[in-house]
Design an enzyme around this catalytic site. Structure first.
Site, PDB file in Angstrom:
ATOM      1  N   GLY A   1       0.344  -1.511  -0.286  1.00 42.36           N
ATOM      2  CA  GLY A   1      -0.060   0.463  -0.415  1.00 42.36           C
ATOM      3  C   GLY A   1       1.060   1.609   0.207  1.00 42.36           C
TER       4      GLY A   1
ATOM      5  CB  ALA B   1      -0.288  11.244   2.582  1.00 42.07           C
ATOM      6  CB  SER B   2       3.793  10.289   5.554  1.00 40.43           C
ATOM      7  OG  SER B   2       2.864   9.131   5.450  1.00 40.43           O
TER       8      SER B   2
ATOM      9  CB  VAL C   1       1.965  -0.833   4.251  1.00 37.87           C
ATOM     10  CG1 VAL C   1       1.852  -1.539   5.152  1.00 37.87           C
ATOM     11  CG2 VAL C   1       1.876   1.114   5.074  1.00 37.87           C
TER      12      VAL C   1
ATOM     13  CE  LYS D   1       1.566   4.375   9.341  1.00 38.58           C
ATOM     14  NZ  LYS D   1       0.694   4.740  10.454  1.00 38.58           N
TER      15      LYS D   1
ATOM     16  CG  ASP E   1      -7.986  10.673  10.327  1.00 36.84           C
ATOM     17  OD1 ASP E   1      -8.664  10.689   9.966  1.00 36.84           O
ATOM     18  OD2 ASP E   1      -6.498  10.244   9.810  1.00 36.84           O
TER      19      ASP E   1
END
Length: 998
Positions: free
Chosen positions: A686, A689-690, A693, A707, A821
């Site tokens: 995956g 935005a940062s 994974v 991550k 969130d």
């Protein structure tokens, strides 16, 4: 001439206004003060001589003056129009369910007002003390507003008031004693207000005309006063969901007119009082969820009760035989107590029983044969007792049954033939008894059967071909019986089947062809049987299969390569007769224990495939091996030399593992080097935005999700976007996101919070290692072509798991944690669709005063999930999470995205509210969901709407949300019906086994 000219101008300028009488002009002033978005007042115009034909207006026939104004549910907005008091004969005002958004003005000049209904609006401020100056007021309903403060002392002076309803406001004083002075009261409803802790005023016993007293969830403490026994006309007493203590006063037995008494969810102790036989009108008694002890009085069972709810107490002793003589008893729920002995054998002979739950007691003896004598029995729940004997043959005639749970008893014998085919039963659970015999062919008539759970019995014979005609079957669990013969070919017709568990029987023959038609099959367990033949290649096309156990059979041939396409959490093909090479994906340490006991399989973790020519070519093989070894040594030396040169040349771009810092939060069975070696593009699952994974399969066979984030300088990390495979977060990752995630998840231990194993950091790169969640995120699954996997029981399980995780953050962490969130993409699913809350990069700690530890300088969260007050105040607390969680509930129920082009300018919350009003609930619920769960779905939808209330104070706490979801999952119908905003509670049905079978 001048006078005539002026008269002409006056006439031509205002010809219509002069035709309307004075009361009509006052009402036009009212119209001009309101925002009328639905044009409810379009008929109000100055062309009429009087307003008597206008919408909502009624007049006196003789005088023609306005007497009534009913503008209920008109979507009007604006302040309360005090001009109404100029209508001197006005006696009736109703603005029910509008958007009146002011304080209540002084209306003491409305001298003839009898009925005032301002319920379900947006009124604020205190209760006006001048309301008591209205000499003729009989009906005052301010339910569902935001009125705060205390009762004014003048409220004890009402002269004719009969109905006072203040449900669901923000009153925060205590219930005053002077309310006992309103001697004319017939109904007093103060439920669901955040009152300060206070006692029930004994003075309420002076209200001798009172018929309804509702004080539900009013923060009441202390004992129930004896004086309530003086309310001889009372027919409904509700003191539920408070903190009342002490015993139930015997004076309540003097309420000769009472129809229902609700005392559930308090801390009452002692025994049920004697004398209830005097209450000849009593139909409902609910004293559940208290601390009562002792036996049920015999006299109680002689009443014409329609509902007796006494569960979750500590009742001991036997069930009196006289309970069977109650002619109106249609609901009997006494589960989770310590009742013993046998049930009355004539139970149901006189009573028209519908719902029967005696689960989790210590009952013995046979099942009463007359339970369905009246032909109305719908639910028969008797799990976790010691009932013995057979299922009475009379029950095979009970076509009204839809839910049967007889598991965990000592029942035996054969099942009555037609019992298998009852047409409305959707759950048949007989697990852990000693039943024998065959599954009857009449099962073909069980058109509504969804869950068939008959494991751990002594059933025998072959499975009937008719099983394939049970079109709605989603779970068939018949493990640990004595079934034999072959699997019926018709079983592949069950296209809705999700679980097939036939482990531990004596079934034989090959696996049926066409098994690829079982598109929803999630679990296939045929272990410990006598199946033979090859494993069908078709199994590899079952895209949602994640549990496959075919061990301990007699299967032969090669392992189909197609099995590599499956995303399996459990694979076991051990103890068969399989041969050939292992598929490459399975030829790894992680699957070492999946193929034990197959001597003809070969691979890195098994014996050689073929040893027949080993001796014949031993010398030749030795020579070839020597050549290859020599070549390999030369090649390795060359590679090492080249690598050393290349490393020196590219030293600045390499990751120096010696500089990595490992911080673990659990006992680890791996090192950072094992993680670093697997961070290649083949393992990416995956992006977001940062960073990325990765799925990393460790040497011990365990999978983890890694991550990979970075700071401002992308040295040593790839410059890409992150997070679909682990958490799929879409919100921007702040500079302190890594630190927040480590600090938050590092100290949390909860089954519904994603587990952070460790973190690895260098100056320019940061890694977070989580437990691997094979089913990805809820958002991905729900809004993709795989949404069909999420039937309602699965969705309910997911939302309850997530609620328990958030409840832990809000109520059990010290200090509490606000996630900030919450969304479907941050709810991850394990192999059994258990949910974990993830992505704590913007989470914040709440201090002792209930405030976030530091002020927010930006809006964290995702579009469609952000609470309205958070977006414009940047003030965040637990209520913001609850709003976001409510949006997730609406997603699960509707199957729609939070922001959808089909909504226009609305988000999902506004779309659901609008559609419910205009079309009804059927147009909101996801069409993929089975209608048999409609009632439970509607309850959960209602919880989602409560969580997304525009006013934070109206949203329940997360702990309360968990309880509401658990109660909704009990699948019970609402107990009774009440008006004026009065809610009725949900009830569990299944005792200790609430979560086992939805």
């Amino acid at each position: 001439m001048l006078l005539l000219f002026l008269s002409f101008l006056l006439f031509t300028s205002f010809p219509l206004s002069l035709s309307l009488n004075q009361e009509g002009l006052y009402l036009l002033q009212l119209k001009s003060s309101f925002s009328d978005s639905d044009s409810a007042l379009s008929s109000w115009n100055s062309r009429d001589p009087t307003p008597c034909n206008w919408h909502g207006v009624s007049c006196d026939g003789a005088s023609g003056s306005v007497t009534s104004l009913d503008l209920s549910n008109a979507n009007l907005a604006g302040p309360f129009p005090s001009v109404l008091c100029r209508l001197h004969n006005l006696s009736y005002i109703s603005f029910y369910y509008n958007n009146i958004n002011s304080t209540i003005p002084d209306i003491s000049t409305c001298r003839n007002l009898v009925h005032l209904d301002l319920s379900q609006n947006l009124l604020t401020g205190d209760l006006p003390h001048t309301l008591a100056d209205l000499p003729n007021l009989k009906y005052l309903d301010l339910t569902g507003n935001n009125i705060s403060g205390d009762f004014p002392a003048s409220f004890g002076r009402f002269q004719k008031l009969e109905v006072l309803s203040l449900v669901y406001n923000l009153l925060d004083g205590t219930i005053p004693a002077f309310l006992g002075n309103i001697s004319t009261l017939r109904m007093l409803n103060l439920s669901y207000n955040p009152f300060s802790p206070g006692r029930i005023p004994p003075e309420l016993g002076n209200l001798t005309h009172l018929e309804i007293l509702w004080l539900t969830e009013c923060n009441l403490v202390g004992e129930i006063p004896d004086s309530l026994g003086r309310l001889k006309r009372l027919n409904d007493l509700d003191l539920a969901i408070n903190h009342l203590v002490g015993s139930i006063p015997s004076s309540l037995a003097e309420l000769v007119s009472v129809v229902q008494i609700e005392l559930y969810n308090n801390s009452l102790t002692g025994e049920l009082p004697r004398g209830f036989s005097n209450l000849t009108n009593l139909r409902l008694l609910d004293a559940s969820m208290n601390r009562l002890t002792g036996k049920i009085p015999d006299e109680l069972t002689r009443l014409s009760l329609e509902s007796l709810n006494l569960y979750s107490n500590k009742f001991e002793g036997t069930l009196p035989p006289s309970i069977a003589d109650s002619p109106a008893l249609y609901e009997l729920r006494i589960f989770q107590n310590r009742l013993t002995g046998e049930l009355p054998q004539n139970l149901g002979k006189i009573s028209p029983l519908r719902w029967f739950d005696v689960s989790s007691n210590q009952f013995t003896g046979p099942i009463p044969p007359s339970l369905c004598e009246k032909g109305r029995l719908q639910e028969m729940l008797m799990i976790y007792n010691s009932f013995s004997g057979q299922i009475p043959s009379s029950l095979e005639q009970c076509r009204s049954l839809n839910r049967i749970r007889l598991g965990h008893n000592k029942l035996s014998g054969e099942i009555p033939t037609r019992f298998w085919g009852l047409p409305h039963v959707y759950l048949l659970e007989l697990v852990n008894n000693s039943f024998s015999g065959h599954i009857g062919k009449s099962i073909a008539n069980a058109k509504n059967l969804s869950l068939l759970i008959i494991s751990r019995n002594q059933f025998n014979g072959s499975l009937p071909e008719e099983i394939g005609l049970v079109g709605k079957l989603a779970k068939f669990s018949a493990s640990n019986n004595k079934f034999n013969g072959v699997l019926p070919k018709s079983i592949v017709k069950l296209d809705g089947l999700g679980i097939l568990d036939l482990q531990g029987n004596e079934l034989e023959g090959g696996l049926p062809s066409g098994i690829d038609s079982l598109k929803k099959l999630n679990e296939l367990n045929l272990a410990d049987n006598k199946f033979s033949g090859e494993i069908p290649d078709e199994i590899g096309s079952l895209s949602v299969l994640n549990y496959l156990d075919l061990s301990d059979n007699q299967l032969t041939g090669r392992i189909p390569l197609g099995l590599q396409n499956l995303k399996l959490n459990q694979l076991n093909l051990s103890d068969n007769l399989l041969s050939g090479e292992l598929p490459p994906l399975f030829d790894k340490e992680a699957y070492k224990n999946s193929f034990l006991g197959n001597p003809d399989l070969c691979g890195n973790f098994s014996v050689s495939c073929d040893k027949r020519d080993e001796d014949k070519h031993k010398g030749y093989v030795w020579l070839l091996r020597s050549i290859f070894v020599l070549a390999a040594l030369v090649f390795i030396v060359g590679v090492v030399w080249f690598y050393l040169k290349y490393r020196n040349y590219k030293k600045a771009k390499a990751i120096d593992k010696s500089k990595w810092t490992l911080m673990s939060f659990h006992k680890l069975g791996f090192s950072e080097y094992e993680i670093l070696d697997c961070l290649d593009e083949d393992n990416v699952i995956g992006k977001g935005a940062s960073g990325k994974v990765y799925k990393v399969v460790l040497s011990n066979g365990e999978a983890v999700a890694v991550k990979k984030l970075w700071g401002g300088v992308q040295k040593g990390c790839d410059n890409v976007d992150i997070e679909k495979g682990m958490a799929q977060a879409e919100s921007p990752v702040r500079d302190d996101g890594f630190q927040a995630e480590v600090e938050t998840l590092g100290k949390i231990r909860h089954k519904n919070i994603v587990k952070l194993w460790c973190s690895c950091t260098t100056r320019d790169c940061k890694l977070l290692v989580y437990e691997y969640m094979p089913n990805g995120s809820l958002g991905d699954l729900l809004h993709s072509c795989k949404s069909g996997l999420l039937d309602w029981p699965t969705r309910y399980k997911i939302i309850l798991d997530a609620a328990e995780g958030l409840s832990y953050l809000h109520h059990d962490c010290v200090p509490p944690i606000v996630h900030r969130d919450v969304k479907s993409n941050n709810i991850l699913l394990d192999g059994d669709f258990g949910a974990r809350v993830a992505d704590f990069g913007v989470a914040k700690v709440v201090d002792a005063a209930g405030k976030v530890a530091k002020s927010m300088s930006f809006i964290a969260g995702s579009c469609g999930y952000i609470a309205p007050e958070y977006a414009y105040t940047l003030r965040v607390n637990e209520k913001s999470d609850i709003y976001s969680f409510g949006v997730v509930i609406l997603e699960l129920v509707t199957g729609r995205l939070p922001i959808d082009p089909g909504f226009g300018e609305k988000d999902i919350v506004k779309w659901v509210c609008t559609t419910l009003d205009q079309k009804g609930a059927d147009y909101v619920v996801d069409s993929k969901l089975d209608p048999c769960f409609k009632e439970e779905i509607y309850k959960v939808l209602n919880i989602g709407l409560v969580c997304t209330s525009p006013l934070p104070i109206n949203r329940p706490s997360m702990r309360r949300v968990v309880k509401m979801l658990q109660e909704a999952g009990a699948e019970n119908q609402l107990k009774g019906t009440k008006k004026d905003g009065k809610l009725t509670p949900y009830y569990y049905e299944d005792g200790l086994d609430q979560g086992s079978v939805a």
